[in-house]
Design a protein around this motif. Structure first.
Motif, PDB file in Angstrom:
ATOM      1  N   THR A 316     -11.238   2.926  12.040  1.00 29.49           N
ATOM      2  CA  THR A 316     -11.287   3.305  10.631  1.00 29.49           C
ATOM      3  C   THR A 316     -12.669   3.776  10.198  1.00 29.49           C
ATOM      4  O   THR A 316     -12.812   4.817   9.558  1.00 29.49           O
ATOM      5  CB  THR A 316     -10.861   2.116   9.751  1.00 29.49           C
ATOM      6  N   HIS A 346      -5.700   1.344   3.865  1.00 30.64           N
ATOM      7  CA  HIS A 346      -6.797   2.301   4.018  1.00 30.64           C
ATOM      8  C   HIS A 346      -7.485   2.532   2.670  1.00 30.64           C
ATOM      9  O   HIS A 346      -8.693   2.693   2.605  1.00 30.64           O
ATOM     10  CB  HIS A 346      -6.285   3.639   4.544  1.00 30.64           C
ATOM     11  N   ASP A 410      -3.306   9.010  10.778  1.00 29.47           N
ATOM     12  CA  ASP A 410      -3.265   7.707  11.426  1.00 29.47           C
ATOM     13  C   ASP A 410      -1.857   7.503  11.952  1.00 29.47           C
ATOM     14  O   ASP A 410      -0.935   7.234  11.211  1.00 29.47           O
ATOM     15  CB  ASP A 410      -3.632   6.612  10.427  1.00 29.47           C
ATOM     16  N   GLN A 412      -1.016   5.308  14.309  1.00 30.65           N
ATOM     17  CA  GLN A 412      -0.791   4.025  14.944  1.00 30.65           C
ATOM     18  C   GLN A 412      -0.125   4.308  16.268  1.00 30.65           C
ATOM     19  O   GLN A 412      -0.693   4.998  17.072  1.00 30.65           O
ATOM     20  CB  GLN A 412       0.011   3.115  14.037  1.00 30.65           C
ATOM     21  N   GLY A 586      -2.361  -1.922  10.901  1.00 29.09           N
ATOM     22  CA  GLY A 586      -3.504  -1.676  10.051  1.00 29.09           C
ATOM     23  C   GLY A 586      -4.033  -2.788   9.171  1.00 29.09           C
ATOM     24  O   GLY A 586      -5.154  -2.713   8.725  1.00 29.09           O
TER      25      GLY A 586
HETATM   26 MG    MG Z   1      -6.689   0.909  11.791  1.00 33.82          MG
END
Ligand code: MG
Ligand code: ADP
Length: 732
Positions: A316, A346, A410, A412, A586
């Motif tokens: 991040t 986020h 993102d 993942q 996350g």
């Molecule tokens: Mg992350």
């Protein structure tokens, strides 16, 4: 003569009804059918005599049915069949096999394949649960010509064994006959789409020969090579498939590289801005990958880079650093997350780290009030918002940016490369003329450059595979964890011992730490499982921890409430968070030091690893308890065992690949994408690398070895292939 593209329904012995069953297996054309390869072979050329059998070996035996019948033991029904060759006999048994009751008739000829074992008394040899096929009827006097052909395909050869289809209606035997007929009608001059030079480099045999031999191997072929898919026929077909995938990826990559992008400036001011926000010293790996990213950003081409790093490796902050470079250059940045919770997560971090440094960050999620959404969109369109965070779906579809310079995706571990192509293509298609997709923003004058794209993934794919699968991206890897982490201690216990576990949770809370209790809720069973999860929550909050602060978080909750609960947990105002898998990705609360996973046996390995990655984020020792409820399958045992043994994402990924196969692993199957027809990314890694190398060489242009015409032909074939397999017209 049938063409490879002909629908299977015109193949002799198929027709429209059976064609439908085949379609469910992804077999639509003659070509598909011919690429439906045997998953193993049986040596019925040299079947074993019963007298030669040795305990422990796998063997094929062809024999005559003598007696058969169902026995009921105290534990289960057992079906027993005795097969004979002359005066020798062999016992075959199947457990729980009531369905075999009327299967065999005395006098039938059967081919049996299975493991030779000593029977339970340790005396006689037997076949336990063998695969079998009835290859000849008792009275063969009335055999028709067709039956004779069928029989000749069954014995005296190395016989291909196919996975059956159509709920068992299309048997291995059926496939043998149909494919055999189809092969006999193959045009004699099947064109080879692979350029001659490539064929030479790898000593590939012709496509026609490969198809003939992969289904009906020569008698001299080694069983070992057949079973490991290493015959020249296998190599040819596997390489071909990989080569055209690589050709598409490589082309994509070249096009990407040629796109005009933004040449961001990384001057002292940007450097100082980055320094200012860093809450800690970056690790060596973080510094290295930032350098790689920054150097891409400075170039006048559009960046396409994959940032790979295990959960908790600190992706991040690297993404934020890159975002600062773009923002300091006067551009907007879009950060797309796969779920709303993750987008929110986020957003919290961005507010903490970036907003306090003066950057304007906005969140855009589907659950926001329409008014607020509209307002936020206006800010984005006017360029007031500098960093826009939202879910993929939302940002891709409806947002117009004033000056978009960078897209951070993102993933993942949800998307594979093919799906991403589809995504990008879709967004550019949907918005042709409106120019509001971040992937292809404002096209107005046609002069505006493509934004840079940074894709983050937590899937620890082995590097060679990553390079190949994400062939359109450059790869940066964070292979070092932030300092000060103590390894997570993982234990697996049965839920009968839950009182001890809850005692331990209490101790953690007393020490000022927080705990996650995770309950599996899988979509198919959402209703009942959600109920069970809620019951669990009530039990924990009312009966076991009435004095502690316990809250629940699940996918069906109102978004505002979800956000509220997350915020409470983050602030430390909750001791225990009972959650379904929504916390999987996350979520970052470093004071959470314990995770109890209920019914851990139901989770996949990647999911368990992701979940566990939520703890062990601070300096305090962390504990993960995998609680099992009920019977655990053999695969389940292996998953749990791997979790206890290691927390190395790469090791876990390798095992996961092994257990689930690449299709599932990369999410292609879940996403309804076809997996490879004949290739297996783990087994065929070396061919994959060769394919990548050759594809790059071909695209480097004509030379003394390869003509432009050959290159064009290969590209044409690649496009048809991609279109067919991945629904993508637009490669190249
Ligand atoms: Mg992350
Ligand atoms: P992921 O790669 O899973 O997205 P995060 O970026 O969420 O990982 O980082 C995990 C945790 O580690 C966060 O709490 C983050 O603040 C912390 N962290 C990241 N880099 C460092 C570092 N260099 N030193 C100390 N802590 C770090």
């Amino acid at each position: 003569m049938l063409q490879p593209s002909t629908s299977v329904q015109y193949v002799k012995g198929i027709g429209p009804k059976l064609a439908e069953l085949l379609a469910a297996k992804g077999i639509q054309t003659l070509d598909d059918l011919l690429h439906y390869l045997p998953f193993r072979y049986e040596d019925r050329l040299n079947p074993k005599g019963i007298a030669e059998l040795r305990a422990g070996e796998m063997a094929t035996v062809i024999a005559e049915v003598r007696t058969s019948g169902l026995f009921r033991t105290r534990r289960m029904p057992i079906f027993q069949m005795t097969a004979g060759q002359g005066r020798t006999r062999l016992k075959c048994i199947w457990f729980n096999a009531t369905y075999l009751r009327d299967k065999f008739k005395t006098g039938q000829i059967v081919a049996l394949y299975g493991k030779v074992e000593e029977d339970y008394r340790g005396g006689e040899l037997q076949l336990t649960q063998p695969q079998f096929e009835i290859i000849g009827e008792a009275d063969n006097a009335s055999d028709s010509a067709e039956q004779k052909l069928a029989a000749s395909l069954e014995i005296g050869r190395i016989v291909p064994i196919y996975e059956s289809a159509g709920q068992g209606r299309l048997t291995s035997r059926w496939f043998r006959r149909v494919i055999h007929t189809a092969l006999e009608n193959l045009p004699p001059d099947l064109p080879d789409p692979i350029p001659a030079a490539v064929r030479r480099h790898l000593s590939l045999i012709s496509p026609r020969e490969a198809l003939l031999k992969v289904h009906w191997p020569d008698p001299g072929e080694r069983m070992e090579d057949l079973l490991s898919s290493r015959t020249p026929a296998h190599v040819r077909l596997i390489f071909e498939e990989l080569f055209f995938v690589e050709l598409g990826l490589e082309l994509k990559r070249r096009e990407q590289k040629a796109q005009t992008g933004i040449a961001f400036q990384l001057d002292d001011r940007a450097r100082a801005a980055i320094k200012k926000i860093l809450p800690f010293h970056p690790t060596g790996a973080q510094k290295r990958v930032l350098k790689e990213i920054a150097s891409d950003m400075e170039k006048p081409f559009s960046m396409r880079r994959l940032l790979q790093g295990d959960v908790g490796s600190g992706k991040t902050i690297v993404a934020f650093e890159a975002a600062i470079i773009a923002m300091e250059n006067g551009y907007q940045v879009a950060l797309m997350a796969p779920t709303e919770i993750l987008a929110q997560q986020h957003y919290f971090s961005a507010r903490r780290i970036l907003e306090s440094a003066g950057y304007r960050v906005v969140l855009l999620t589907g659950s926001m009030e329409d008014d607020r959404k509209r307002e936020t969109r206006r800010h984005i369109a006017q360029g007031n918002a500098q960093l826009v965070i939202g879910t993929h779906a939302l940002i891709e579809q409806k947002v117009e940016f004033a000056k978009l310079g960078m897209v951070i995706v993102d993933e993942q571990h949800r998307f594979g490369v093919l799906q991403r192509f589809k995504l990008m293509k879709k967004s550019s298609e949907d918005h042709v003329g409106t120019g509001d997709s971040p992937v292809q923003p404002k096209q107005g004058s046609g002069a505006s450059p493509e934004p840079d794209v940074l894709v983050m993934t937590a899937t620890p794919i082995p590097r060679t595979l990553a390079l190949t699968l994400y062939g359109d991206l450059d790869v940066s890897v964070i292979d070092e964890m932030p300092p000060g982490r103590t390894p997570i201690i993982t234990r697996c216990v049965s839920d009968e011992r839950s009182p001890e576990v809850w005692d331990f949770v209490r101790k953690q809370v007393a020490a000022g730490h927080q705990t996650y209790v995770v309950y599996p809720v899988i979509e198919e069973n959402e209703e009942t499982e959600l109920k069970a999860a809620m019951k669990m929550y009530k039990e924990l909050s009312k009966r076991i921890f009435p004095d502690l602060r316990v809250a629940v978080l699940h996918g069906r909750m109102e978004p505002d409430l979800k956000e509220h609960v997350m915020r409470l947990f983050q602030k430390g105002d909750l001791d225990i968070l009972v959650a379904t898998t929504v916390i999987e990705v996350g979520v970052d609360v470093s004071n959470a030091t314990m995770m109890v996973i209920e019914h851990a046996e139901r989770f996949g390995l990647a999911q368990l690893h992701q979940l566990r990655g939520r703890i062990g984020r601070g300096a305090a020792k962390s504990y993960c308890v995998l609680m099992t409820g009920g019977k655990v399958s053999e695969d389940g045992e292996r998953r749990l065992d791997a979790m206890v043994r290691t927390s190395d994402g790469f090791q876990i990924a390798e095992l996961d690949l092994e257990l689930r196969g690449p299709g599932e692993f990369f999410g292609t199957r879940q996403a309804g994408m076809p997996s490879f027809q004949v290739a297996n990314l783990i087994r065929d890694r070396q061919l994959l690398e060769a394919a990548k190398r050759e594809a790059a060489a071909v695209l480097a242009g004509p030379n003394s070895e390869i003509s432009q015409a050959e290159i064009d032909a290969a590209l044409r074939h690649m496009r048809t292939r991609w279109h067919k397999s991945y629904g993508l017209v637009e490669v190249g």
